[in-house]
Design a protein around this motif. Sequence first.
Motif, mmCIF file in Angstrom:
data_model
loop_
_atom_site.group_PDB
_atom_site.id
_atom_site.type_symbol
_atom_site.label_atom_id
_atom_site.label_comp_id
_atom_site.label_asym_id
_atom_site.label_seq_id
_atom_site.Cartn_x
_atom_site.Cartn_y
_atom_site.Cartn_z
ATOM 1 N N LYS A 128 14.678 2.986 -29.879
ATOM 2 C CA LYS A 128 14.762 3.913 -28.755
ATOM 3 C C LYS A 128 14.255 5.262 -29.223
ATOM 4 N N TRP A 130 14.416 9.478 -28.102
ATOM 5 C CA TRP A 130 15.148 10.446 -27.307
ATOM 6 C C TRP A 130 14.511 11.799 -27.548
ATOM 7 N N THR A 132 14.466 16.113 -25.867
ATOM 8 C CA THR A 132 14.794 17.111 -24.861
ATOM 9 C C THR A 132 13.684 18.155 -24.906
ATOM 10 N N GLU A 156 15.521 9.428 -22.577
ATOM 11 C CA GLU A 156 15.848 8.416 -23.561
ATOM 12 C C GLU A 156 15.317 7.111 -23.006
#
Length: 192
Positions: A128, A130, A132, A156
Amino acid sequence: MRMKQDAELDGLVRQRIRGLRTARGWSLDDLAARCYLSPSTLSRIETGHRRISLDQLVSIARALGTTLDQLVESEADEDVVIRPQRDEARGMTSWLLSRDPGMTVAKIRITRPAPQHGSTELNVHPGKDWFTVLSGTVVLLLGERTILVETGQAAEFSTMIPHAFGAHDGPAEVLAILDHDGQRTHLRPTTS
């Protein structure tokens, strides 16, 4: 020279043990109960009046919630300044904010627009990703979808879905958490 380095490391390990213990608000009795050593033994270890055996060090590290590696790592091995790594061909500059081999935290400045759907630049890898967005807007291509992720938003997603990202209407900066495969895929330098 070697003996001086060993003595410095020994002192650093003792300082770390005491520092971690006091940061947790533990007395010598508290740590002793957790690592199955006597408070007097721990006191002598912290003050340098007793040699530390490997089994004691392992027990103390475990009780303090750290690893043996972290207790004994040299303070002089790594530079504390994180310098940017530029990849002009990919329109990215990255700052690796962690040195953990299992996970990478990186600040990434993206200047290049996202590739087109169907491009060979869409990647697939286990895990995965992720991120911001710290500033600007990022275009995330995820499968057949085009997703705009704006400042203050995060994304995500499974990296088994073909994906790529780029800047939208100017540079963007993100803070990303990537596993080993994500780091290799997204932060690898291009070969020209």
